[in-house]
Motif scaffolding. Structure first.
Motif, PDB file in Angstrom:
ATOM      1  N   THR A  99      14.065 -32.050 -16.426  1.00  0.00           N
ATOM      2  CA  THR A  99      15.137 -32.550 -15.219  1.00  0.00           C
ATOM      3  C   THR A  99      15.106 -32.350 -14.734  1.00  0.00           C
ATOM      4  OG1 THR A  99      16.636 -31.392 -16.401  1.00  0.00           O
ATOM      5  CG2 THR A  99      16.520 -33.680 -17.393  1.00  0.00           C
ATOM      6  N   PRO A 100      15.733 -31.935 -13.082  1.00  0.00           N
ATOM      7  CA  PRO A 100      16.002 -31.078 -12.371  1.00  0.00           C
ATOM      8  C   PRO A 100      16.788 -29.707 -12.696  1.00  0.00           C
ATOM      9  CG  PRO A 100      16.137 -33.180 -10.960  1.00  0.00           C
ATOM     10  CD  PRO A 100      16.256 -32.848 -12.872  1.00  0.00           C
ATOM     11  N   VAL A 101      17.557 -29.900 -13.555  1.00  0.00           N
ATOM     12  CA  VAL A 101      18.896 -29.064 -13.522  1.00  0.00           C
ATOM     13  C   VAL A 101      18.242 -28.450 -14.055  1.00  0.00           C
ATOM     14  CG1 VAL A 101      20.879 -28.268 -15.168  1.00  0.00           C
ATOM     15  CG2 VAL A 101      20.847 -30.277 -13.184  1.00  0.00           C
ATOM     16  N   ILE A 102      17.206 -28.792 -15.422  1.00  0.00           N
ATOM     17  CA  ILE A 102      17.073 -27.548 -16.766  1.00  0.00           C
ATOM     18  C   ILE A 102      15.644 -26.791 -16.585  1.00  0.00           C
ATOM     19  CG2 ILE A 102      14.883 -27.983 -18.483  1.00  0.00           C
ATOM     20  CD1 ILE A 102      16.328 -30.228 -20.318  1.00  0.00           C
ATOM     21  N   ALA A 103      14.490 -27.278 -14.965  1.00  0.00           N
ATOM     22  CA  ALA A 103      14.042 -26.589 -14.151  1.00  0.00           C
ATOM     23  C   ALA A 103      14.812 -25.740 -13.316  1.00  0.00           C
ATOM     24  CB  ALA A 103      13.106 -27.800 -12.947  1.00  0.00           C
ATOM     25  N   LEU A 104      15.986 -25.983 -13.059  1.00  0.00           N
ATOM     26  CA  LEU A 104      16.842 -24.692 -12.495  1.00  0.00           C
ATOM     27  C   LEU A 104      17.115 -23.319 -13.232  1.00  0.00           C
ATOM     28  CD1 LEU A 104      18.264 -23.468  -9.731  1.00  0.00           C
ATOM     29  CD2 LEU A 104      20.212 -25.705 -10.635  1.00  0.00           C
ATOM     30  N   ASN A 105      17.620 -24.624 -14.148  1.00  0.00           N
ATOM     31  CA  ASN A 105      17.286 -22.720 -15.324  1.00  0.00           C
ATOM     32  C   ASN A 105      16.391 -21.961 -16.205  1.00  0.00           C
ATOM     33  OD1 ASN A 105      20.580 -23.613 -15.180  1.00  0.00           O
ATOM     34  ND2 ASN A 105      20.477 -25.139 -16.994  1.00  0.00           N
ATOM     35  N   ARG A 106      15.663 -22.611 -16.186  1.00  0.00           N
ATOM     36  CA  ARG A 106      14.613 -22.158 -16.642  1.00  0.00           C
ATOM     37  C   ARG A 106      14.309 -21.103 -15.402  1.00  0.00           C
ATOM     38  NH1 ARG A 106       8.631 -24.091 -15.681  1.00  0.00           N
ATOM     39  NH2 ARG A 106       7.552 -22.456 -17.324  1.00  0.00           N
ATOM     40  N   ALA A 107      14.189 -21.441 -13.804  1.00  0.00           N
ATOM     41  CA  ALA A 107      13.924 -20.686 -12.905  1.00  0.00           C
ATOM     42  C   ALA A 107      14.823 -18.838 -13.447  1.00  0.00           C
ATOM     43  CB  ALA A 107      13.979 -20.600 -11.636  1.00  0.00           C
ATOM     44  N   VAL A 108      16.212 -19.209 -13.292  1.00  0.00           N
ATOM     45  CA  VAL A 108      16.751 -18.445 -14.037  1.00  0.00           C
ATOM     46  C   VAL A 108      16.244 -17.799 -15.087  1.00  0.00           C
ATOM     47  CG1 VAL A 108      19.678 -17.161 -14.799  1.00  0.00           C
ATOM     48  CG2 VAL A 108      18.854 -20.354 -12.718  1.00  0.00           C
ATOM     49  N   ALA A 109      16.011 -17.915 -16.394  1.00  0.00           N
ATOM     50  CA  ALA A 109      15.448 -17.770 -17.367  1.00  0.00           C
ATOM     51  C   ALA A 109      14.598 -16.518 -16.607  1.00  0.00           C
ATOM     52  CB  ALA A 109      15.735 -18.745 -18.760  1.00  0.00           C
ATOM     53  N   HIS A 110      13.439 -17.294 -16.221  1.00  0.00           N
ATOM     54  CA  HIS A 110      12.227 -16.541 -16.016  1.00  0.00           C
ATOM     55  C   HIS A 110      12.641 -15.298 -15.044  1.00  0.00           C
ATOM     56  CE1 HIS A 110       8.283 -18.538 -17.579  1.00  0.00           C
ATOM     57  NE2 HIS A 110       9.512 -19.159 -17.936  1.00  0.00           N
ATOM     58  N   GLY A 111      13.983 -14.737 -13.851  1.00  0.00           N
ATOM     59  CA  GLY A 111      13.950 -14.815 -12.854  1.00  0.00           C
ATOM     60  C   GLY A 111      14.539 -13.134 -13.664  1.00  0.00           C
ATOM     61  N   TYR A 112      15.328 -13.734 -14.998  1.00  0.00           N
ATOM     62  CA  TYR A 112      15.892 -12.154 -15.698  1.00  0.00           C
ATOM     63  C   TYR A 112      15.114 -11.564 -16.350  1.00  0.00           C
ATOM     64  CZ  TYR A 112      20.439 -12.815 -13.473  1.00  0.00           C
ATOM     65  OH  TYR A 112      21.451 -12.602 -12.824  1.00  0.00           O
ATOM     66  N   ALA A 113      13.735 -11.978 -17.066  1.00  0.00           N
ATOM     67  CA  ALA A 113      13.167 -12.050 -18.341  1.00  0.00           C
ATOM     68  C   ALA A 113      11.433 -11.211 -17.370  1.00  0.00           C
ATOM     69  CB  ALA A 113      12.551 -12.993 -18.947  1.00  0.00           C
ATOM     70  N   PHE A 114      11.432 -11.777 -15.960  1.00  0.00           N
ATOM     71  CA  PHE A 114      10.139 -11.232 -15.300  1.00  0.00           C
ATOM     72  C   PHE A 114      10.009 -11.305 -14.228  1.00  0.00           C
ATOM     73  CE2 PHE A 114       9.480 -14.682 -19.083  1.00  0.00           C
ATOM     74  CZ  PHE A 114       8.736 -13.698 -19.774  1.00  0.00           C
ATOM     75  N   GLY A 115      10.898 -10.932 -13.915  1.00  0.00           N
ATOM     76  CA  GLY A 115      11.478 -10.548 -12.306  1.00  0.00           C
ATOM     77  C   GLY A 115      12.109 -12.137 -11.178  1.00  0.00           C
ATOM     78  N   ALA A 116      12.405 -11.336 -10.491  1.00  0.00           N
ATOM     79  CA  ALA A 116      12.933 -11.847  -9.269  1.00  0.00           C
ATOM     80  C   ALA A 116      12.431 -12.494  -8.695  1.00  0.00           C
ATOM     81  CB  ALA A 116      13.863 -11.748  -8.619  1.00  0.00           C
ATOM     82  N   GLY A 117      11.190 -12.183  -8.372  1.00  0.00           N
ATOM     83  CA  GLY A 117      10.140 -13.068  -7.819  1.00  0.00           C
ATOM     84  C   GLY A 117       9.592 -14.027  -8.288  1.00  0.00           C
ATOM     85  N   ARG A 118       9.735 -14.370  -9.958  1.00  0.00           N
ATOM     86  CA  ARG A 118       8.828 -15.151 -10.766  1.00  0.00           C
ATOM     87  C   ARG A 118       9.975 -16.338 -10.937  1.00  0.00           C
ATOM     88  NH1 ARG A 118       5.486 -18.584 -12.747  1.00  0.00           N
ATOM     89  NH2 ARG A 118       6.049 -18.706 -14.915  1.00  0.00           N
ATOM     90  N   GLY A 119      11.845 -15.356 -11.307  1.00  0.00           N
ATOM     91  CA  GLY A 119      11.926 -17.009 -10.073  1.00  0.00           C
ATOM     92  C   GLY A 119      12.702 -17.730  -9.210  1.00  0.00           C
ATOM     93  N   LEU A 120      12.165 -16.989  -8.535  1.00  0.00           N
ATOM     94  CA  LEU A 120      12.089 -18.111  -6.533  1.00  0.00           C
ATOM     95  C   LEU A 120      10.801 -18.384  -6.524  1.00  0.00           C
ATOM     96  CD1 LEU A 120      13.396 -14.867  -4.190  1.00  0.00           C
ATOM     97  CD2 LEU A 120      14.133 -16.530  -4.837  1.00  0.00           C
ATOM     98  N   GLU A 121       9.656 -18.079  -7.726  1.00  0.00           N
ATOM     99  CA  GLU A 121       8.469 -19.576  -7.981  1.00  0.00           C
ATOM    100  C   GLU A 121       8.829 -20.289  -8.486  1.00  0.00           C
ATOM    101  OE1 GLU A 121       3.719 -18.663  -9.559  1.00  0.00           O
ATOM    102  OE2 GLU A 121       5.210 -16.713  -9.274  1.00  0.00           O
ATOM    103  N   LEU A 122       9.519 -20.260  -9.638  1.00  0.00           N
ATOM    104  CA  LEU A 122       9.730 -21.818 -10.778  1.00  0.00           C
ATOM    105  C   LEU A 122      10.974 -21.883  -9.849  1.00  0.00           C
ATOM    106  CD1 LEU A 122       9.927 -20.235 -14.006  1.00  0.00           C
ATOM    107  CD2 LEU A 122       8.196 -21.330 -12.844  1.00  0.00           C
ATOM    108  N   LEU A 123      11.912 -21.946  -8.636  1.00  0.00           N
ATOM    109  CA  LEU A 123      13.173 -22.023  -7.830  1.00  0.00           C
ATOM    110  C   LEU A 123      11.728 -23.144  -6.920  1.00  0.00           C
ATOM    111  CD1 LEU A 123      16.050 -22.264  -8.266  1.00  0.00           C
ATOM    112  CD2 LEU A 123      15.993 -21.213  -6.027  1.00  0.00           C
ATOM    113  N   GLU A 124      10.782 -23.186  -6.687  1.00  0.00           N
ATOM    114  CA  GLU A 124      10.125 -24.328  -5.793  1.00  0.00           C
ATOM    115  C   GLU A 124      10.543 -25.951  -5.709  1.00  0.00           C
ATOM    116  OE1 GLU A 124       9.863 -23.753  -2.320  1.00  0.00           O
ATOM    117  OE2 GLU A 124       9.925 -21.653  -2.593  1.00  0.00           O
ATOM    118  N   HIS A 125      10.421 -25.427  -7.883  1.00  0.00           N
ATOM    119  CA  HIS A 125      10.367 -27.160  -8.402  1.00  0.00           C
ATOM    120  C   HIS A 125      11.241 -28.094  -8.423  1.00  0.00           C
ATOM    121  CE1 HIS A 125       6.528 -25.858  -9.529  1.00  0.00           C
ATOM    122  NE2 HIS A 125       6.509 -25.080 -10.416  1.00  0.00           N
ATOM    123  N   THR A 126      13.040 -27.464  -8.255  1.00  0.00           N
ATOM    124  CA  THR A 126      13.452 -27.649  -7.678  1.00  0.00           C
ATOM    125  C   THR A 126      14.346 -28.684  -6.254  1.00  0.00           C
ATOM    126  OG1 THR A 126      15.506 -25.600  -7.599  1.00  0.00           O
ATOM    127  CG2 THR A 126      14.888 -26.440  -9.532  1.00  0.00           C
TER     128      THR A 126
END
Length: 384
Positions: free
Chosen positions: A303-330
């Protein structure tokens, strides 16, 4: 009287479930259960609380139903079955009632309201307040739901085999929606969702998703006293006073998860919540594990909301750039879900672009409208 209040919470579902099974009349069942509690209010202060409150209430409710059925001259079979009821209803009756209230033929909000009224015994006025409607409106909705059950001949039973597997997620979704309504501002509903999840767990002890849902509720509810400040504004998770968290609820949830396999989305969500709840400080949060759990959750529940939360988690785990990259899916929910903008603002700030982050926080606040979320977003903008 406290004893009657306790009896209402513990035995209402049993009383109504058994009377519905035998009489087939939802209104009669609720009226007789209510009459039994009213009689207890009169007699228990004078005569003392009986050794078996549930059995006492069932006897009074049964006798009341017998009187009504006799006056209505119903068939002998129902009268004989009513006369044989002596003890609280077996577990199967309550389980039948839960599955009937949560039948997919009913609208989701009707399922939630009917479950609250019939299984949990919450008053119609309290349900109406939670749904932001008048008591008369809620009474009509409940009446229509019961009428639809009767008109559609919705069976009063627990499905079996594949049908059970198909229907159980719907039942859990009702409890999930009920909890979220409470989590967002109506504590009564969150408490009832937890109580119903416990009940469902005793009735279906081998269902891992039932146990996982209870664990998830306990973990989320453990933070209820720390989620808002004295002004009523939301406090971000990393700034909450963890001394205010309910450690007993967290410990119970962790024990549940230790003996429960990961077999569905609620199990995954519960383990994510456990990573947050068991961190002594924000810096101790195991973001790498959270990111991995979200990877799996996004696979089974994309779901889009889970994709959003996944972007947050990756941003904190692997860097803000990775989170912003995944955020494009929302991007498809950006216009209707202001939290997407807020997440982009947070990740942008962590990436070092404070001016753009400040503008994004203000944009998210404007989209959020009035209320505590808007104030929290504006506060973040002011900090930058």
């Amino acid at each position: 009287m406290d004893a009657v209040a306790v009896a209402h919470r513990e035995h209402w579902g049993r009383l109504v479930a058994t009377l519905i099974r035998v009489t087939g009349d939802w209104t009669l069942a609720e009226d007789c259960a209510q009459d039994a509690l009213a009689t207890a209010l009169q007699r228990w202060p004078r005569d003392g609380v009986p050794e078996n409150p549930g059995g006492w209430l069932m006897t009074v409710a049964r006798n009341r139903a017998l009187d009504v059925l006799r006056r209505a001259a119903v068939e002998d079979r129902k009268l004989r079955e009513m006369a044989m009821i002596e003890t609280p209803a077996p577990r199967d009756d309550r389980l039948r009632l839960i599955f009937t209230c949560c039948h997919p033929a009913l609208a989701l909000e009707a399922r939630v309201a009917l479950t609250l009224r019939t299984v949990a015994g919450v008053s119609t006025s309290d349900i109406a307040r939670a749904f932001l409607v008048t008591e008369a409106t809620m009474t009509r909705r409940l009446t229509r739901a019961k009428s639809k059950i009767a008109a559609a001949r919705i069976p009063y039973r627990v499905p079996e085999g594949d049908a059970l597997d198909e229907r159980l997620p719907g039942v859990l979704a009702v409890l999930y929606l009920l909890f979220n309504r409470g989590y967002d501002g109506e504590p009564l509903l969150a408490d009832e969702a937890i109580r119903l999840a416990r009940l469902l767990g005793t009735l279906m002890p081998t269902e891992s998703e039932v146990a996982s849902l209870l664990a998830l509720f306990l973990l989320q509810h453990s933070r209820r006293h720390a989620r808002r400040d004295t002004a009523g504004d939301l406090v971000p998770l990393d700034r909450q006073d963890r001394d205010c968290w309910d450690r007993a609820a967290i410990a119970e949830a962790v024990q549940i998860l230790q003996r429960t396999p990961v077999e569905g989305p609620y199990a995954l969500q519960a383990r994510i919540a456990a990573c947050h709840a068991t961190a002594v400080t924000p810096g101790d949060t195991d973001w790498s594990s959270i990111a991995l759990w979200y990877d799996e959750l996004a696979r089974v529940q994309p779901t889009p909301v889970i994709a959003l939360n996944r972007a947050v988690a990756h941003g904190y785990a692997f860097g803000a750039g990775r989170g912003l990259e995944l955020l494009e899916h929302t991007r498809d929910i950006r216009d209707t879900y202001p939290m997407v903008i807020a997440v982009e603002a947070d990740l942008t700030a962590r990436a070092g672009d404070h001016q753009r982050a400040k503008d994004l926080f203000r944009e998210a606040a404007a989209a959020a409208g009035e209320g505590p979320e808007r104030r929290a977003l504006l506060a973040r903008a002011a900090e930058l």
